[in-house]
Design an enzyme around this catalytic site. Structure first.
Site, PDB file in Angstrom:
ATOM      1  N   GLU A 118       0.811  -1.223   0.000  1.00  9.85           N
ATOM      2  CA  GLU A 118       0.000   0.000   0.000  1.00  9.85           C
ATOM      3  C   GLU A 118       0.843   1.271   0.000  1.00  9.85           C
ATOM      4  OE1 GLU A 118      -0.715  -2.625   1.877  1.00  9.85           O
ATOM      5  OE2 GLU A 118      -2.750  -3.210   1.293  1.00  9.85           O
TER       6      GLU A 118
ATOM      7  N   HIS B 293     -12.494  -4.883   7.815  1.00  7.72           N
ATOM      8  CA  HIS B 293     -12.988  -4.703   6.442  1.00  7.72           C
ATOM      9  C   HIS B 293     -14.350  -4.022   6.499  1.00  7.72           C
ATOM     10  CE1 HIS B 293      -9.866  -7.617   5.612  1.00  7.72           C
ATOM     11  NE2 HIS B 293     -10.088  -7.571   4.319  1.00  7.72           N
TER      12      HIS B 293
END
Lengths: 325, 337
Positions: free
Chosen positions: B63, B131
């Site tokens: 990321e 999530h």
């Protein structure tokens, strides 16, 4: 012994190295006198790294620097006046006073805003290189970082991406043995924290004497050629040493005296000067003329910067978003 | 005019911009692996076939690198559109977003700019705490970033095209239960709606009035704009008339549309799936109190996720996230003040 450059190049390199040395020296005194605001992270002792790596770049090639950016910026062509004004927080600074000592740079000459987050510039340099590749340009970017940055996650993520996409980036570790005050030997189990890890990404790497500008320049030439030719990234680890502390408050009491002596005896500026004389590439008189001119340029830049106007207060609220200039 | 889901409207927007401008490219993990999903929610599926895999980059799971590559390439004139799969992963790239992307223009004295788009699927959907988050408020706190949250297919295309053309870093929060993609999510809402084929953009900072009313102004984004509409239908039967405003973009924020509505209603309720404490509703509420308190006939009400991580068990998750029933209950109370 390295192959000697022609006289013009040799003197050009010496000019830049001497400029960086004297610039940092003057900044140091301005701080001691309490005239200059902010903080400083000086590159004195690491001049050969900046000049050797950047001397052969084109103006439209790029360079990404760190919290210790002055040498890199001057070697990439950021104006002395722009640098000095930025240090004083003046409108004519290379970032109009909004950057400061750790964020100098000027994209007009291919110097990205210097990055004061350790390892922060590594993925950005990969992005710059990716843009060159996608735009089918033959430009390259040289990205500097310190030994400490090799322990950042961004180092590993960036090396991996540069390798799989064969990006035209040259990653240059200036290993000055200390991450701020911590010896790199305490935080990395390998003698060459950048170069020894290169094998993990199948990137070619080289360990070079970072205090020998000609050796640095030779390594740079090979890496630039590889990058321009589409062959991908190179990691170059330059062994070097800073003459001063990490920042303005650091008296370097953690460094052994014999280690300091070993490195101070291998002063990159003085050594290159000796090479120029001993190989008759330059006369004492020629070098003195160069040195005098640089000292006078620095005097002029300090005087200009001290008398230059501060930015308008309202400008503090501008440039948060791009205003489409 | 085509009938499209949000997922397909986003895909269409990205594809149109890639056709229009060769500098636009998209990237992310699983971005478009042949036989794969096209991101986590099908948005980028099939783009590789049209544009080639040099403009549709399948990246490592890195990321920091993903965001940094966006910053670097954007400064060199490219227009990256990155996909994060799950907005929760934004925290893995915080340095690049907050210290780098958001500050480059400013630190350079306006010499560089960073036209990048970071797509962050958000919202609770029975996946557990990592999530699930709605993180849009977090990023409204960072000068230099723009934050948008499309909730209809029409808006998704127009706002995404505008985001790609914007010269600044834009975070796009896309709700997982609103995608309407073929990959069915439990409790998902069908967002299939009419999307014009022409080249339109939606200006940032323009809220949409989803329903007109005269008693309560409800400002709600993403999934909550739908919950607010459902609640409004029930409340209508009780004689309570709600005006529902979807801000569509949080930075910049359209205060004017809210003020105009309060001039009619005098009552303000803010609903978001982001947590209560310092959610974007806190900013809106305090701004209204600072500037227009005399428009209010009653205290401002905020209905938000409780200040806890999102739990897995559906019964717990449903309790933590604002429901239609909670909105109805709070509206009844608000009318009794």
């Amino acid at each position: 012994m390295s192959k000697l450059p022609n006289k013009e190049k040799a003197l050009g390199m010496y000019r830049q190295m001497y400029l960086i040395r004297k610039y940092e020296e003057r900044i140091y005194y301005l701080f001691l006198e309490g005239i200059m605001p902010g903080t400083i992270h000086q590159s004195t002792g690491q001049e050969a790294c900046a000049v050797g790596m950047l001397y052969d770049l084109r103006k439209d090639d790029y360079m990404a620097s760190t919290h210790r950016p002055a040498g890199h910026d001057l070697a990439k062509g950021v104006s002395l006046r722009g640098m000095m004004c930025e240090m004083f927080g003046k409108e004519d600074g290379c970032c109009h006073g909004k950057g400061g000592a750790m964020h100098t740079g000027d994209v007009e000459v291919g110097a990205l805003v210097a990055n004061a987050i350790v390892g922060g510039n590594l993925p950005i340099a990969a992005g710059v290189a990716l843009a060159f590749k996608m735009q089918k340009k033959d430009n390259v970017i040289v990205c500097f970082f310190g030994d400490g940055a090799t322990n950042e996650g961004s180092f590993h993520e960036s090396m991996n991406a540069a390798a799989i996409w064969k990006l035209p980036v040259i990653y240059v570790c200036e290993n000055n043995l200390y991450s701020a005050t911590t010896s790199i030997a305490l935080t990395c189990n390998m003698p060459n924290p950048a170069a020894d890890r290169a094998v993990a990404y199948a990137i070619p790497a080289e360990v070079v004497d970072g205090n020998d500008v000609l050796k640095v320049n030779e390594a740079a030439a090979k890496a630039i050629k590889r990058a321009r030719g589409g062959e991908g990234p190179t990691i170059i680890e330059l062994k070097t040493y800073r003459h001063g502390g990490h920042s303005r408050n650091d008296a370097c009491q953690y460094r052994p005296k014999d280690e300091e002596k070993h490195w101070f005896d291998r002063d990159p500026v003085k050594n290159f000067r000796d090479v120029l004389i001993s190989t008759q590439l330059a006369t004492e008189q020629e070098l003195k003329t160069i040195e005098k001119a640089i000292e006078s340029d620095i005097d002029e830049s300090v005087e200009y910067a001290q008398n230059a106007p501060f930015p308008q207060i309202e400008s503090a609220l501008a440039d948060v978003y791009w205003e489409g200039k | 005019m085509a009938l499209l889901s949000i997922a397909d409207a986003l895909k269409l927007a990205i594809a149109e911009e890639m056709r229009r401008d060769p500098l636009v490219f998209c990237l992310g993990e699983d971005e478009d692996i042949p036989g794969g999903m096209g991101g986590a929610f099908t948005v980028t599926k099939g783009l590789g076939e049209e544009f080639g895999y040099e403009r549709v980059l399948n990246t490592p799971i890195s990321e920091i690198m993903l965001a940094g590559v966006c910053v670097g390439s954007a400064m060199m004139g490219m227009r990256p559109v990155a996909d994060l799969q799950y907005g929760d992963f934004l925290f893995c790239m915080m340095d690049q977003l907050v210290n780098q992307a958001a500050k480059m223009c400013y630190m350079s004295g306006g010499k560089v700019h960073v036209p990048m788009v970071m797509r962050a699927p958000c919202g609770a959907s029975n996946r557990g705490a990592q999530h699930a988050q709605s993180l849009e408020s977090f990023f409204t706190h960072i000068p230099g970033l723009k934050v948008i949250c499309p909730s209809t297919a029409y808006d998704a295309k127009g706002l995404m095209k505008q985001a790609i053309r914007d010269d600044n870093p834009v975070l796009v929060f896309e709700h997982k239960l609103l995608y309407g993609s073929k990959r069915k999510e439990k409790d998902a809402i069908s967002t299939i709606g009419e999307v014009p084929e022409d080249d339109y953009v939606i200006e940032f900072g323009k809220a949409a009035v989803r329903r007109e009313g005269k008693d309560i102004t409800i400002v709600a984004n993403l999934m909550m704009s739908y919950k607010a509409l459902e609640a409004s239908q029930l409340l209508e039967q009780e004689g309570i008339s709600c005006e529902v405003i979807d801000p569509r973009t949080l930075v910049p924020f359209d205060y004017d549309t809210v003020v105009a509505s309060l001039q009619k209603t005098g009552r303000l309720m803010i609903v978001h799936e982001d947590t209560y404490h310092c959610g974007w509703g806190a900013q809106l509420g305090s701004w209204i109190a600072e500037n227009h308190i005399f428009l209010l006939d009653a205290p401002i009400v905020r209905v938000a996720a409780y200040d806890v991580p999102i739990p897995f068990s559906p019964i717990l998750e449903n309790h933590v996230i604002p429901s239609k029933d909670r909105i109805v209950e709070e509206a009844r109370k608000l009318m009794r003040v």
